[in-house]
Design an enzyme around this catalytic site. Structure first.
Site, PDB file in Angstrom:
ATOM      1  N   ASP A   1     -14.313  25.767 -30.229  1.00 45.01           N
ATOM      2  CA  ASP A   1     -15.600  26.377 -29.712  1.00 45.01           C
ATOM      3  C   ASP A   1     -16.627  26.141 -30.789  1.00 45.01           C
ATOM      4  O   ASP A   1     -16.303  25.537 -31.862  1.00 45.01           O
ATOM      5  CB  ASP A   1     -15.523  27.819 -29.310  1.00 45.01           C
TER       6      ASP A   1
HETATM    7  C1  NOJ Z   1     -19.575  29.200 -26.785  1.00 39.82           C
HETATM    8  C2  NOJ Z   1     -18.499  29.737 -25.875  1.00 39.82           C
HETATM    9  O1  NOJ Z   1     -17.871  30.578 -26.170  1.00 39.82           O
HETATM   10  C3  NOJ Z   1     -17.832  28.571 -24.889  1.00 39.82           C
HETATM   11  O2  NOJ Z   1     -17.287  29.286 -23.798  1.00 39.82           O
HETATM   12  C4  NOJ Z   1     -18.748  27.704 -24.459  1.00 39.82           C
HETATM   13  O3  NOJ Z   1     -18.106  26.630 -23.685  1.00 39.82           O
HETATM   14  C5  NOJ Z   1     -19.613  27.046 -25.889  1.00 39.82           C
HETATM   15  N1  NOJ Z   1     -20.034  27.676 -26.478  1.00 39.82           N
HETATM   16  C6  NOJ Z   1     -20.362  25.796 -25.679  1.00 39.82           C
HETATM   17  O4  NOJ Z   1     -21.473  26.139 -24.849  1.00 39.82           O
END
Ligand code: NOJ
Length: 753
Positions: free
Chosen positions: A282
């Site tokens: 993430d």
């Molecule tokens: C953070 C989030 O937790 C995740 O779900 C998302 O896909 C990513 N950022 C990318 O935007």
């Protein structure tokens, strides 16, 4: 017999064709990797973000230059054919090895045509419908230059304080698994290399939904038995469905953050589950391991690579330290080779080596985005997602002949309809309830008052507006309230349209109290005093606490944030042109003190017994929720006949047939979701009081009856025991069938060896 052989031969041919394709791919990638420097291999593991918004503190810099140098494997947050073409051009024309880029984006519940938020969609209990929404999302996203989505989000969630419950499919592993599979199939289709399919990314691996106290990014700690039986199944279902990638979660598991957790990423995911795609972190999750207390930049990079992470989202820890980590022997070369290979394989499977511009087609964008059939699906999905929570004395559906006052800050709202995580969705293209009413009945048919500002709390409004909330304050609360009461007094019936703002659920949107905001609640109390019947329509991204509303409102329709066609869907439901059929995929508690609350709980050694103090209970609130899992009303009523089992015991490969008759006993045609649960009465580890094992949607004309049949086999009775073996244990079982997890018919049977 001949048919059987034909099937076997077809499968053999397919297996052989796959093996040939794999060997072609392997040869291609091996020869490419022979030409790659270590720097270029590490470059493939780098995923910067360009454009759009950021959800973390670091912004990627100098990306175009890095692409030129072969130091980027993919980018995310860049879309539209023109923007994507610009970067792909650099990669395939200006970098040494001309390796194409992946283009990722958070396509969560639709891309341009927005569907209900995922929690809403899951309330449709309709995996086939959800698969169609994912298919449409892939069709639009791929026409917009994208080839990879960070979806499905399959985190099991039992705590409605956590704002991200809106992004998933609720609390149940079985329903969650069915939906996870459907979404992967919808995005990826049966051929990733087609120009209208995109690669899925299962997230957040793992257990993110169990963040303590419902606070985002918080700690998780959980037994293996709970993990395996209750939280991991949807991730596994998505992997089994062929998801091309997996995203690590922000939380720790057994004290080790997911992005450094070798047990999770290598032993479980790859060795036990056989996952052969790639793992991306993430957003800055590797960098965040410094704050977790796992070491400095180099150390967390080493941990992540050795644990089995393939791609670093935004943090550039791999880019900055990967080469040295290999050269100093802290990370084996084989580890970087494997990660690089997996990313190249994904590109190969997407068809990018054959044609890097496969997903970049301006014409297709014009033809395929937000077309009439897609908008129709958005409306269908919205109708099927909404849940009727209360309907005293058939207050709904409304008759257009009555004098109706629509009151509330969400009546005319467009901004919030598309909910959170609708990055490419344009809220101005969403149809509000008010516009839908005008389209349906003409202008000036109904009374209207705003009633209150959506958010009056200044600190909250400020923080929501910092992230594109655009929450306006029109007049003083007193003026708005007086106007609303006067408007209500002129009406026969009031429809109050209230709830959250889109930004109040989703990422970084935890709430400690999950009722309506005070100003909205004041409005409802004032409306109640007018003595008029009140229909409450709610737009929100999580279960709310609605005890007062349940007692005092005549009807409550849970509309979620239902996307581009939310308004027309609400209008059809409110006036009876459609009949509600949604069922909750997440329990609505009576108050926050009951959280976490979920239907598939354990019995305990002191199950609640009326009048007995030393049994499990609260002094101040019943154990039962306000609205249980699986609950949702219809304008008609359904009655359930007694359960019939074709046997009293099963063994080996035998199947148990469970059947019963469901009758539409009301005055409307309607659709019921018939749910089957089991209980394993005695086990080597304690078993939940109910577990969903099947469901069927049955549409019945008024007065119509139908026999509904379920088949249970020994596989449906299996669970992970104390040794984490997947096995069924002989003994007594109960089977329950009903229209929600609480009101059920039951029968018993035995599993014998
Ligand atoms: C953070 C989030 O937790 C995740 O779900 C998302 O896909 C990513 N950022 C990318 O935007």
């Amino acid at each position: 017999m001949a048919k059987k052989w034909l099937v076997v031969i077809t499968i053999m041919i397919a297996v052989q064709a796959n093996a040939q394709q794999d060997s072609k791919m392997n040869q291609f990638i091996s020869s490419l990797m022979q030409k790659m420097t270590l720097e270029e291999k590490v470059g493939q593991l780098n995923l910067p973000s360009i454009g759009f918004d950021v959800t973390g503190p670091i912004l990627s810099e100098g990306v175009e230059d890095k692409i030129k140098k072969g130091l980027v494997g993919g980018v995310f947050n860049t879309y539209t054919p023109a923007a994507v073409r610009k970067l792909q051009d650099i990669a395939v024309k200006e970098s040494r090895l001309k390796i194409p880029l992946l283009f990722g984006f958070d396509v969560i519940h639709g891309h341009r045509t927005i569907f209900p938020i995922s929690l809403g969609l899951s309330a449709s209990w309709d995996p086939a419908l959800i698969e169609r929404t994912a298919r449409v999302a892939a069709d639009e996203a791929s026409a917009d230059g994208l080839n990879w989505t960070f979806s499905p989000m399959v985190d099991i969630a039992r705590d409605p304080r956590w704002g991200r419950v809106s992004e998933g499919s609720g609390e149940d592993p079985y329903l969650g698994s069915r939906i996870a599979k459907a979404m992967v199939q919808g995005y990826q289709g049966n051929d990733l290399s087609k120009d209208n399919t995109i690669m899925a990314c299962v997230k957040h691996f793992a257990l993110y939904g169990a963040s303590e106290a419902g606070r985002d990014y918080n700690t998780v700690d959980m037994s293996r038995v709970r993990m395996y039986n209750e939280y991991l199944p949807p991730y596994k279902a998505a992997v089994n469905a062929g998801a091309g990638s997996v995203m690590t979660s922000f939380n720790e598991i057994d004290g080790v953050p997911a992005s450094a957790n070798k047990w999770l990423l290598t032993d479980l995911l790859r060795k036990q589950w056989g996952f052969n795609g790639f793992v991306v972190t993430d957003y800055t999750a590797i960098t965040e391991m410094i704050a977790h207390g796992m070491g400095d930049e180099k150390k967390v990079g080493e941990l992540a690579l050795n644990a089995g992470v393939d791609m670093d989202m935004v943090g550039e820890i791999f880019l900055n330290h990967g080469v040295e980590l290999v050269r100093s022997g802290r990370v084996p070369m084989a580890q970087v080779d494997a990660a690089c290979r997996r990313i190249l394989e994904a590109k190969y499977k997407l068809g990018l080596f054959a044609d890097p511009y496969r997903y970049i087609n301006e014409e297709r964008g014009k033809e395929r985005i937000m077309t009439a059939d897609k908008l129709a699906l958005s409306k269908e999905a919205a109708i099927k997602s909404m849940v009727l929570l209360k309907n005293a004395n058939q207050a709904l559906p409304l008759s257009a002949g009555k004098k109706i006052a629509f009151i509330g800050p969400l009546v005319k709202d467009q901004r919030n309809l598309i909910g959170s995580w609708s990055g490419a969705g344009e809220w101005k293209k969403a149809t509000s309830l008010w516009s839908a009413l005008e389209q349906k009945f003409g202008a000036n048919k109904f009374l209207y008052a705003k009633g209150c500002n959506l958010v009056d709390d200044e600190a909250l409004r400020k923080s929501l507006n910092e992230h594109d909330g655009q929450i306006a304050t029109d007049a003083t609360p007193e003026q708005l309230l007086n106007e609303a009461v006067q408007t209500a007094q002129q009406a026969d019936v009031v429809v109050a349209v209230l709830g959250e703002t889109a930004g109040m659920s989703g990422e970084a949107a935890s709430r400690s109290m999950i009722g309506l905001l005070n100003n909205q609640s004041d409005l409802l109390h004032a409306l109640k005093k007018t003595g008029k019947p009140i229909i409450l329509v709610l737009m929100n991204g999580r279960p709310l606490t609605l005890e007062w509303e349940d007692k005092n409102m005549d009807a409550i329709l849970e509309a979620w944030f239902s996307g581009t066609q939310a308004g027309p869907a609400m209008a059809d439901l409110l006036f009876g042109d459609a009949n509600p059929s949604g069922k909750l995929s997440m329990t609505f508690p009576r108050n926050v003190g009951q959280v976490p609350i979920y239907y598939n709980a354990k019995n305990t050694g002191r199950p609640f017994t009326e009048g007995q103090k030393y049994t499990t209970q609260y002094l101040d609130v019943p154990n039962s929720p306000l609205y249980p899992f699986g609950y949702g009303l219809s304008y008609t009523t359904f009655s359930y006949g007694d359960l019939k089992l074709n046997k009293t015991s099963i063994s080996g490969n035998e199947k148990l047939q469970v059947s019963l008759t469901v009758t539409n006993t009301g005055n409307y045609d309607g659709t019921e979701t018939v749910q089957l649960y089991i209980r394993d009465l005695v086990g080597t580890i304690t078993r939940p009081v109910k577990e969903l094992k099947g469901f069927q949607k049955v549409s019945l004309k008024k007065g119509e009856s139908r026999e509904v049949n379920f088949t249970l086999g020994v596989d449906d009775l299996k669970f992970y025991n104390g040794n984490l073996q997947w096995a069924a244990e002989p003994g007594e079982f109960k089977v329950f069938v009903g229209g929600n997890s609480q009101e059920v018919k039951e029968a018993g049977f035995r599993l014998v060896r």
